[in-house]
Scaffold this motif. Structure first.
Motif, mmCIF file in Angstrom:
data_model
loop_
_atom_site.group_PDB
_atom_site.id
_atom_site.type_symbol
_atom_site.label_atom_id
_atom_site.label_comp_id
_atom_site.label_asym_id
_atom_site.label_seq_id
_atom_site.Cartn_x
_atom_site.Cartn_y
_atom_site.Cartn_z
ATOM 1 N N ARG A 223 0.662 0.070 -19.205
ATOM 2 C CA ARG A 223 1.733 0.529 -19.586
ATOM 3 C C ARG A 223 1.858 1.917 -19.975
ATOM 4 O O ARG A 223 2.931 2.664 -19.687
ATOM 5 N N GLN A 224 0.460 2.537 -20.537
ATOM 6 C CA GLN A 224 0.684 3.963 -20.987
ATOM 7 C C GLN A 224 0.814 5.021 -19.936
ATOM 8 O O GLN A 224 1.598 6.099 -19.974
ATOM 9 N N THR A 225 0.216 4.580 -18.690
ATOM 10 C CA THR A 225 0.415 5.539 -17.480
ATOM 11 C C THR A 225 1.629 5.136 -16.459
ATOM 12 O O THR A 225 1.940 5.847 -15.693
ATOM 13 N N GLY A 226 2.150 4.339 -16.885
ATOM 14 C CA GLY A 226 3.454 3.774 -16.218
ATOM 15 C C GLY A 226 3.141 2.990 -14.774
ATOM 16 O O GLY A 226 3.901 3.414 -13.654
ATOM 17 N N GLN A 227 1.979 2.979 -14.422
ATOM 18 C CA GLN A 227 1.474 2.451 -13.218
ATOM 19 C C GLN A 227 2.185 1.013 -12.762
ATOM 20 O O GLN A 227 2.610 0.317 -13.625
ATOM 21 N N GLU A 228 2.556 1.078 -11.449
ATOM 22 C CA GLU A 228 3.213 -0.330 -11.113
ATOM 23 C C GLU A 228 2.402 -1.230 -10.424
ATOM 24 O O GLU A 228 1.289 -1.164 -9.901
ATOM 25 N N GLU A 229 2.982 -2.375 -10.230
ATOM 26 C CA GLU A 229 2.529 -3.649 -9.540
ATOM 27 C C GLU A 229 3.087 -3.706 -8.185
ATOM 28 O O GLU A 229 4.291 -3.353 -8.188
ATOM 29 N N LYS A 230 2.364 -4.566 -7.413
ATOM 30 C CA LYS A 230 3.051 -5.009 -6.267
ATOM 31 C C LYS A 230 3.123 -6.280 -6.020
ATOM 32 O O LYS A 230 2.015 -6.929 -6.241
ATOM 33 N N LEU A 231 4.214 -7.111 -5.731
ATOM 34 C CA LEU A 231 4.256 -8.279 -5.132
ATOM 35 C C LEU A 231 4.513 -8.605 -3.851
ATOM 36 O O LEU A 231 5.277 -8.227 -3.189
ATOM 37 N N ILE A 232 3.501 -9.277 -3.150
ATOM 38 C CA ILE A 232 3.592 -9.694 -1.725
ATOM 39 C C ILE A 232 4.251 -11.070 -1.401
ATOM 40 O O ILE A 232 3.368 -12.089 -2.013
ATOM 41 N N PHE A 233 5.295 -10.884 -1.083
ATOM 42 C CA PHE A 233 5.831 -12.580 -0.666
ATOM 43 C C PHE A 233 5.602 -12.782 1.114
ATOM 44 O O PHE A 233 6.173 -11.979 1.593
ATOM 45 N N ASP A 234 4.850 -13.419 1.143
ATOM 46 C CA ASP A 234 4.659 -14.056 2.705
ATOM 47 C C ASP A 234 5.727 -15.283 2.761
ATOM 48 O O ASP A 234 5.416 -16.164 2.434
ATOM 49 N N ILE A 235 6.766 -15.070 3.827
ATOM 50 C CA ILE A 235 8.067 -15.763 3.851
ATOM 51 C C ILE A 235 8.223 -16.442 5.381
ATOM 52 O O ILE A 235 7.711 -15.679 6.118
ATOM 53 N N ASP A 236 8.993 -17.396 5.552
ATOM 54 C CA ASP A 236 9.791 -17.684 6.674
ATOM 55 C C ASP A 236 11.095 -17.881 6.374
ATOM 56 O O ASP A 236 11.274 -18.088 5.451
ATOM 57 N N GLY A 237 11.923 -17.505 7.503
ATOM 58 C CA GLY A 237 13.182 -17.690 7.347
ATOM 59 C C GLY A 237 14.076 -16.331 7.191
ATOM 60 O O GLY A 237 13.280 -15.274 7.160
ATOM 61 N N ARG A 238 15.346 -16.105 7.418
ATOM 62 C CA ARG A 238 15.942 -14.896 7.318
ATOM 63 C C ARG A 238 16.104 -14.530 5.971
ATOM 64 O O ARG A 238 16.105 -15.279 4.766
ATOM 65 N N TYR A 239 15.934 -13.232 5.673
ATOM 66 C CA TYR A 239 15.785 -12.828 4.408
ATOM 67 C C TYR A 239 16.706 -11.568 3.780
ATOM 68 O O TYR A 239 16.561 -10.854 2.936
ATOM 69 N N ASP A 240 17.513 -11.216 4.900
ATOM 70 C CA ASP A 240 18.384 -10.000 4.466
ATOM 71 C C ASP A 240 19.319 -10.154 3.315
ATOM 72 O O ASP A 240 19.202 -9.111 2.536
ATOM 73 N N ALA A 241 19.738 -11.039 2.884
ATOM 74 C CA ALA A 241 20.471 -11.207 1.827
ATOM 75 C C ALA A 241 19.617 -11.233 0.608
ATOM 76 O O ALA A 241 19.926 -10.612 -0.417
ATOM 77 N N ALA A 242 18.457 -12.076 0.525
ATOM 78 C CA ALA A 242 17.568 -11.745 -0.370
ATOM 79 C C ALA A 242 17.025 -10.456 -0.647
ATOM 80 O O ALA A 242 16.770 -10.104 -1.765
ATOM 81 N N LEU A 243 16.689 -9.786 0.433
ATOM 82 C CA LEU A 243 16.302 -8.317 0.523
ATOM 83 C C LEU A 243 17.265 -7.401 -0.254
ATOM 84 O O LEU A 243 16.956 -6.678 -1.175
ATOM 85 N N LEU A 244 18.553 -7.427 0.101
ATOM 86 C CA LEU A 244 19.637 -6.816 -0.686
ATOM 87 C C LEU A 244 19.871 -7.155 -2.053
ATOM 88 O O LEU A 244 19.633 -6.124 -2.968
#
Length: 314
Positions: A223-244
């Motif tokens: 938190r002090q350095t403000g470093q970020e995390e990454k979440l990787i979603f391994d998915i099936d199906g159309r995701y355009d609306a979810a992405l937005l």
């Protein structure tokens, strides 16, 4: 309760300030990692705490005793495992531990029991009659630890205890550190192997140019350095609306497509606060989630961002 406290500690030689107004504490029962690039003042700090050097200003207390006013009381409570081996090659393993036990005033049956106990703890009881010259590097390191713990110190300082040894001996030493902590000792641990500190330390202090530039748990340092995390979603199906919708979430920094659209990589500041929201978005849009992975900043990257140097930089 704090076992160790540094109060505005300064160490200087002529006009060179090696340790610069160091103030921090180590709580009772912690395994505290002390990190710093070469020349940061780490060894000088350890030397002052163990009574090998006197502070130029300020004070250090251990269990309420001052290193300046009551140095013997402080030393009775400390076990030091130095970076350089502190054993006698001309004495047997048992004689080495006995020698150091006598320096702490142990005598008679108590001395014999503690020596046996220490050798047993480090796995050298069967080699008690052998000379260290017949030991491997890892065994010598373990004997070094036995010499430091036979008086059951409240504070154990381990300064680079795994330098130059094989992986099996390293694992044995790391497990010994955990066990000593479970048995009630507070541990200060320094190492150039970031993965060791990451694995065993409950809190970490980072020194640079004689100053404490950060101190806390790994989460607090992140938190002090403000470093970020990454979440990787391994998915099936159309995701355009979810992405937005994910992109519009205030806790999301970035969303990128990976593996030809089979993965979404979501960069966030703190995953714990928004993970449920992101999972709800995938469910809402009928996306099948095959796997979810979380990538946190590692200690190496935190250290590099804070100091601008790798831990092993010369």
């Amino acid at each position: 309760m704090n076992l160790v406290s540094f109060h505005e500690v300064v160490k200087k030689y002529d006009t060179s300030i090696i340790v610069n107004h160091l103030t921090f504490y180590i709580g009772e029962g912690e395994i505290f990692g002390l990190l710093g690039p070469n020349g940061a003042g780490k060894s000088t700090t350890i030397s002052m705490l163990s009574g090998l050097l006197s502070p130029s200003a300020g004070d250090i207390t251990v269990d309420g005793f001052s290193i300046r006013k009551q140095p013997l009381e402080v030393k009775r409570r400390i076990g030091l495992v130095p970076q350089e081996l502190a054993i006698y090659e001309t004495l047997t393993a048992r004689e080495n531990v006995t020698f150091f036990a006598k320096l702490y005033g142990l005598r008679g049956k108590l001395l014999r029991d503690r020596v046996e106990e220490a050798l047993q703890f480090v796995g050298l009881l069967e080699r008690a009659k052998d000379m260290p010259s017949t030991f491997s590097g890892g065994m010598k390191r373990r004997l070094n630890i036995a010499c430091a713990i036979m008086h059951r110190p409240r504070l154990i300082i381990m300064d680079e205890p795994t330098v130059g040894i094989d992986p099996q001996s390293r694992n044995h030493i790391l497990e010994s550190v955990r066990e000593l902590n479970r048995l009630g000792s507070t541990v200060i641990y320094t190492s150039h192997y970031m993965e060791e500190v990451d694995a065993i330390c409950s809190r970490i202090g980072i020194l640079d140019q004689g100053k404490l530039i950060a101190c806390g748990t790994k989460e607090e340092l992140k938190r002090q350095t403000g470093q970020e995390e990454k979440l990787i979603f391994d998915i099936d199906g159309r995701y355009d609306a979810a992405l937005l919708e994910m992109k519009e979430h205030p806790g999301v920094k970035l969303v990128e497509e990976r593996d030809n659209g089979h993965c979404l990589e979501v960069t966030v500041k703190e995953s714990s606060s928004i993970l449920q929201d992101l999972l709800f978005i995938t469910q809402k849009h009928g996306i099948t989630l095959r796997k979810l992975s979380r990538i946190e900043p590692n200690l190496e990257s935190l250290f590099l961002q804070m100091t601008g140097r790798s831990l092993r930089d010369e």
